[in-house]
Enzyme design. Structure first.
Site, PDB file in Angstrom:
ATOM      1  N   LEU A   1       0.809  -0.950   0.361  1.00 32.26           N
ATOM      2  CA  LEU A   1       0.255  -0.134   0.167  1.00 32.26           C
ATOM      3  C   LEU A   1       0.844   0.972  -0.072  1.00 32.26           C
ATOM      4  CD1 LEU A   1      -3.047   0.726   1.981  1.00 32.26           C
ATOM      5  CD2 LEU A   1      -1.368   2.159   1.940  1.00 32.26           C
TER       6      LEU A   1
ATOM      7  N   ASP B   1     -11.044  -0.187   7.035  1.00 35.53           N
ATOM      8  CA  ASP B   1     -12.414  -0.856   6.841  1.00 35.53           C
ATOM      9  C   ASP B   1     -12.371  -1.501   5.059  1.00 35.53           C
ATOM     10  OD1 ASP B   1     -12.913  -0.236   8.979  1.00 35.53           O
ATOM     11  OD2 ASP B   1     -14.556   1.318   8.534  1.00 35.53           O
TER      12      ASP B   1
ATOM     13  N   ASN C   1       4.103   7.248   2.520  1.00 35.61           N
ATOM     14  CA  ASN C   1       4.815   8.377   1.756  1.00 35.61           C
ATOM     15  C   ASN C   1       4.613   9.598   1.577  1.00 35.61           C
ATOM     16  OD1 ASN C   1       6.752   9.756  -0.347  1.00 35.61           O
ATOM     17  ND2 ASN C   1       4.100   9.237  -2.027  1.00 35.61           N
TER      18      ASN C   1
ATOM     19  N   ASP D   1      -8.460  11.665   1.443  1.00 40.47           N
ATOM     20  CA  ASP D   1      -7.428  12.618   1.885  1.00 40.47           C
ATOM     21  C   ASP D   1      -7.024  12.187   3.247  1.00 40.47           C
ATOM     22  OD1 ASP D   1      -6.800  14.433   2.815  1.00 40.47           O
ATOM     23  OD2 ASP D   1      -7.578  16.134   2.625  1.00 40.47           O
TER      24      ASP D   1
ATOM     25  N   TYR E   1       7.683  21.706   9.039  1.00 39.59           N
ATOM     26  CA  TYR E   1       7.676  20.027   7.866  1.00 39.59           C
ATOM     27  C   TYR E   1       8.613  20.108   9.045  1.00 39.59           C
ATOM     28  CZ  TYR E   1       9.832  17.692   4.980  1.00 39.59           C
ATOM     29  OH  TYR E   1      10.133  16.351   3.377  1.00 39.59           O
TER      30      TYR E   1
ATOM     31  N   LYS F   1       9.077  15.604  10.187  1.00 41.02           N
ATOM     32  CA  LYS F   1      10.360  14.827  10.355  1.00 41.02           C
ATOM     33  C   LYS F   1      10.677  13.727  10.929  1.00 41.02           C
ATOM     34  CE  LYS F   1       8.162  14.257   5.691  1.00 41.02           C
ATOM     35  NZ  LYS F   1       7.270  13.285   5.301  1.00 41.02           N
TER      36      LYS F   1
END
Ligand SMILES: NC(=O)c1ccc[n+]([C@@H]2O[C@H](COP(=O)([O-])OP(=O)(O)OC[C@H]3O[C@@H](n4cnc5c(N)ncnc54)[C@H](OP(=O)(O)O)[C@@H]3O)[C@@H](O)[C@H]2O)c1
Length: 270
Positions: free
Chosen positions: A10, A77, A92, A65, A157, A161
């Protein structure tokens, strides 16, 4: 890369950049791909291309989203209902915001916190139980080299991370005895849509990181290849590009008071 043969992966943020490249590199090896992002047209286009090249590959699209918790629950689900047993999760999807903290728009800051931190953690939490049951599984979290340094003008940001790298390191130890390897991919500048989106509306893109640090730039295909290799070799962390990896290793042993001065000098020229 034996682990990827027959895996079901995924990939969040599969509609562009690194996410789409993960799909392209895994397509010849995996038996199933689940592509997740908001832009459905992009996902359809990528899926059609991959399907024509690899007709045996099962490709499923889920438009979501991921900043919205309801849509994360809906994804989990749907995976269960469709009996898609994900054994490779690539977290990602991520966003940046370039500029001063005091003039940032709260909506953009909130979007970064929701996607880079909450969505990544929640999706991992939703899927990890079933991944453990599958025997051997892997999680690859796309962090950033920015997570090693508190970067002025990308303060939130780089803090998000730092969280991703720290979470990945801790989970790599905690989940290993349960058959799950966790790795953090920490790229420097990679030419994707990332910096365009991180530039605030109405502001001109500043001298990009590609111009400031040309020697550290790696292509999306190189970054993804290094990320997949780290998963195959069960490494907890990888920085794509030998030069950048060496520079970070050196920077991490320099006393922080010196790093702080370097960051301040860089911030003054912003
Ligand atoms: N490019 C770089 O220089 C660089 C360096 C270090 C780390 N990274 C990290 O690499 C990762 C991938 O970025 P990229 O460079 O490939 O940038 P990108 O081309 O802008 O891709 C970002 C992806 O995230 C998805 N996304 C954004 N908001 C989302 C949301 N709310 N829900 C679901 N998906 C969402 C986007 O899809 P939709 O818009 O279709 O939803 C897109 O597919 C990010 O985590 C980024 O922080 C990038």
């Amino acid at each position: 890369m034996k682990f990827f043969e027959g895996c079901t992966a995924l990939i969040t943020g599969a509609s562009s950049g690194l996410g789409a490249e993960f799909a392209r590199q895994l397509a010849p090896l995996a038996s199933g791909l689940v592509l997740v992002a908001r832009r459905n047209d992009r996902l359809e286009e990528l899926s059609a291309t991959l399907r024509s090249l690899h007709p045996e590959l099962e490709i499923r699209i889920f438009q979501a989203d991921l900043a919205d918790s309801g849509q994360r629950y809906a994804l989990a689900d749907w995976l269960e209902k469709e009996k898609m047993d994900v054994n490779f999760l690539i977290n990602n999807a991520g966003l940046g915001d370039h500029g001063h903290f005091d003039s940032s728009e709260w909506n953009r800051v909130q979007a970064m916190l929701d996607l880079n931190i909450t969505a990544l953690t929640h999706l991992t939490h939703l899927l990890v139980g079933r991944m453990i049951l599958s025997g051997r599984a892997a999680i690859l979290n796309v962090s950033s080299v920015a997570g090693f340094f508190p970067l002025p003008n990308m303060a939130v940001y780089s803090a998000t991370k730092a969280y991703v790298t720290s979470l990945s390191e801790a989970l790599s130890i905690e989940l290993r005895p349960k058959g799950i390897t966790v790795s953090a991919l920490c790229p420097g500048p990679v030419p994707t849509e990332f910096f365009d989106i991180a530039t605030r509306p109405g502001e001109e893109a500043r001298a990009s990181h590609f111009e400031t640090f040309p020697a550290f730039v790696v292509s999306a295909s190189e970054a993804v290849r290094d990320g997949l290799r780290a998963v195959a070799n069960e490494r907890a962390r990888v920085i794509p590009g030998a030069l950048l990896a060496a520079a970070v290793a050196v920077a991490l042993v320099i006393p922080f008071c010196i790093i702080r001065r370097i960051l301040a000098a860089k911030a003054a020229s912003f």
